[in-house]
Each structure stands twice: as structure tokens, then as C-alpha cells.
Write a protein that holds these residues in place. Structure first.
Motif, PDB file in Angstrom:
ATOM      1  N   LEU A   1       0.844  -1.210   0.000  1.00  0.00           N
ATOM      2  CA  LEU A   1       0.000   0.000   0.000  1.00  0.00           C
ATOM      3  C   LEU A   1       0.877   1.257   0.000  1.00  0.00           C
ATOM      4  O   LEU A   1       0.611   2.229  -0.718  1.00  0.00           O
ATOM      5  CB  LEU A   1      -0.919   0.006   1.224  1.00  0.00           C
ATOM      6  CG  LEU A   1      -2.129  -0.937   1.143  1.00  0.00           C
ATOM      7  CD1 LEU A   1      -2.775  -1.110   2.518  1.00  0.00           C
ATOM      8  CD2 LEU A   1      -3.153  -0.409   0.138  1.00  0.00           C
TER       9      LEU A   1
ATOM     10  N   VAL B   1      -7.850   1.933   8.426  1.00  0.00           N
ATOM     11  CA  VAL B   1      -7.593   2.703   7.202  1.00  0.00           C
ATOM     12  C   VAL B   1      -8.611   3.848   7.092  1.00  0.00           C
ATOM     13  O   VAL B   1      -8.252   5.001   6.798  1.00  0.00           O
ATOM     14  CB  VAL B   1      -7.640   1.787   5.953  1.00  0.00           C
ATOM     15  CG1 VAL B   1      -7.587   2.600   4.671  1.00  0.00           C
ATOM     16  CG2 VAL B   1      -6.499   0.771   5.986  1.00  0.00           C
TER      17      VAL B   1
ATOM     18  N   THR C   1      -7.989   9.493   0.441  1.00  0.00           N
ATOM     19  CA  THR C   1      -8.889   8.468  -0.102  1.00  0.00           C
ATOM     20  C   THR C   1      -8.308   7.876  -1.383  1.00  0.00           C
ATOM     21  O   THR C   1      -8.357   6.659  -1.583  1.00  0.00           O
ATOM     22  CB  THR C   1     -10.281   9.070  -0.389  1.00  0.00           C
ATOM     23  OG1 THR C   1     -10.739   9.657   0.818  1.00  0.00           O
ATOM     24  CG2 THR C   1     -11.263   8.021  -0.864  1.00  0.00           C
TER      25      THR C   1
ATOM     26  N   THR D   1      -4.287   9.868   5.627  1.00  0.00           N
ATOM     27  CA  THR D   1      -4.231   9.136   4.357  1.00  0.00           C
ATOM     28  C   THR D   1      -5.274   9.733   3.429  1.00  0.00           C
ATOM     29  O   THR D   1      -6.381  10.058   3.863  1.00  0.00           O
ATOM     30  CB  THR D   1      -4.548   7.636   4.603  1.00  0.00           C
ATOM     31  OG1 THR D   1      -3.564   7.118   5.501  1.00  0.00           O
ATOM     32  CG2 THR D   1      -4.503   6.822   3.322  1.00  0.00           C
TER      33      THR D   1
ATOM     34  N   THR E   1      -6.228   4.874  -1.107  1.00  0.00           N
ATOM     35  CA  THR E   1      -6.831   3.611  -0.645  1.00  0.00           C
ATOM     36  C   THR E   1      -7.517   2.882  -1.801  1.00  0.00           C
ATOM     37  O   THR E   1      -7.946   1.748  -1.645  1.00  0.00           O
ATOM     38  CB  THR E   1      -7.888   3.854   0.455  1.00  0.00           C
ATOM     39  OG1 THR E   1      -9.022   4.523  -0.129  1.00  0.00           O
ATOM     40  CG2 THR E   1      -7.339   4.702   1.591  1.00  0.00           C
TER      41      THR E   1
END
Ligand code: AMP
Length: 191
Positions: A121, A149, A160, A158, A163
Motif C-alpha cells: 500500500l 484505514v 482516499t 491518508t 486507498t
């Protein structure tokens, strides 16, 4: 979607786990083998890893294990693989696994599996990889990870968009539609 020729599976090295996880590992290996997709993995004969490799081998996959020297010395390497690559250390092992695969599948596992999943990731976020990452969420195993997450996104750590490379499926049958070898899309959660 381009054809996927090699899947890298991350999963636990423990065998003392619920039967449902052991069955999932075997099913994942069988599905990969029956699709004639090559398997690359950590090279062990222990735990879920060994089950995935055995099932993939018997179903027709070409299986490559990539194991660091120190683990080979502990004699945990699988003796029946098509190819066993021995690396100097964990870093080289992981880099080679990441290079060889077209997609990553994380079955339930422990720290090693978390490490590999988070690393792909992270490398994707940095633009070093652009390959699907699929979590097989049998028995809701990955639910706490998915929550973490989402928490990281909600708290601004993080983005979006970083992800979106990751998908969550309920069972191994959901994997192939996401890597380009089938046309039917099975239920999945896009984070
Ligand atoms: P874990 O999820 O902590 O059981 O770690 C599993 C992951 O770490 C696998 O995907 C392997 O790459 C690596 N690993 C851990 N233990 C072993 C072992 N005994 N033999 C080979 N690889 C291992």
C-alpha cells in the motif's frame, strides 16, 4: 483490464488457526491454479502459506517461493516448488515478490502479512507500484484493518485516492474478477 499472469499471496505462517482460514488458503491456491495463474509467495511450507502453495501446485500453477537465507536455514522452505529463490535478506525478498506479481492478495495472517500488505500500500501511494491489492476478508478478519484505514482517512493522515488500489472481498472467489481474468464481478467492498 490486462490479463494477470502472476499473483503474490501474503498470508499467515501459523497453522494453529480456525479451520475456516485453512480452508480459505486451500481454496485460494486452487482458484489460482485452476486459472493457470502463477503464484509467487514467501516460499514457506508452514502455515497457511504451505496450504496455498500445495493447493496451487496440485491445481496447475507454476509456483515460485522467495525466501531469505536465514529462513531457509531454519528449514521452513517448501521442497516441491517450481522455483525457489533465496535472497540475502527480507528486503530483497519482498522487493522481488513485488516486482514479479501483477496483483497482491492478502489472506488472514499476522505481523508478516500486515507488514507486506502495508508495504505494498505504501509503495503504491508513492507511485512505485500500481497493481491491485485485494484483502480476503473471511470471517471479517480484516474488518479492524479496514476500520483503521478509514480512521486514517477521516483524521487526514491518508488520502482516499491512496486507498483506491485496495479492495476487500468476502471469499477467494471474489479475487479473480478484480485482477482481470474473469468478467463477472462478485460482491466486494471498495474502501
Ligand atoms: P505472519 O503473517 O506473521 O505469519 O507472516 C507471514 C508472512 O511473513 C509470509 O507472507 C511470509 O512472507 C513471511 N514469513 C513469516 N514466517 C515465515 C516462514 N516461517 N517461512 C517463510 N516465510 C515466512
Amino acid at each position: 483490464m490486462t490479463e494477470c499472469s502472476t499473483i503474490c499471496v501474503f498470508c499467515g505462517s501459523s497453522i494453529r488457526v480456525d479451520q475456516v482460514y485453512r480452508e480459505t488458503a486451500k481454496e485460494m491456491g486452487r482458484i489460482i491454479g485452476e486459472a493457470r495463474i502463477d503464484l509467487v509467495y514467501g516460499g514457506g511450507r508452514v502455515g497457511l502459506m504451505g496450504l496455498v502453495a500445495d493447493a496451487a501446485l496440485s491445481a496447475g500453477s507454476r509456483v515460485t517461493g522467495i525466501i531469505p537465507q536465514f529462513l531457509k536455514e531454519r528449514e521452513v522452505d517448501h521442497p516441491l516448488l517450481d522455483e525457489l529463490i533465496i535472497t540475502e535478506n527480507m528486503h530483497t525478498r519482498k522487493q522481488l515478490m513485488y516486482e514479479r506479481a501483477n496483483a497482491f492478495v492478502s489472506l488472514p495472517g499476522g505481523f508478516g502479512t500486515f507488514d507486506e500488505t502495508i508495504e505494498v500500500l505504501t509503495w503504491s501511494q508513492l507511485g512505485l507500484l500500481a497493481k491491485p491489492i485485494i484483502l480476503v476478508n473471511v470471517k471479517g478478519y480484516w474488518d479492524p484493518f479496514v476500520s483503521l484505514v478509514r480512521h486514517a482517512v477521516d483524521e487526514g493522515f491518508t488520502q482516499t485516492k491512496h486507498t483506491e488500489i485496495m479492495s476487500v472481498v468476502d471469499a477467494p472467489a471474489g479475487v479473480l474478477p478484480l485482477v482481470g481474468n474473469q468478467t463477472t464481478i462478485s460482491p466486494q467492498i471498495q474502501i
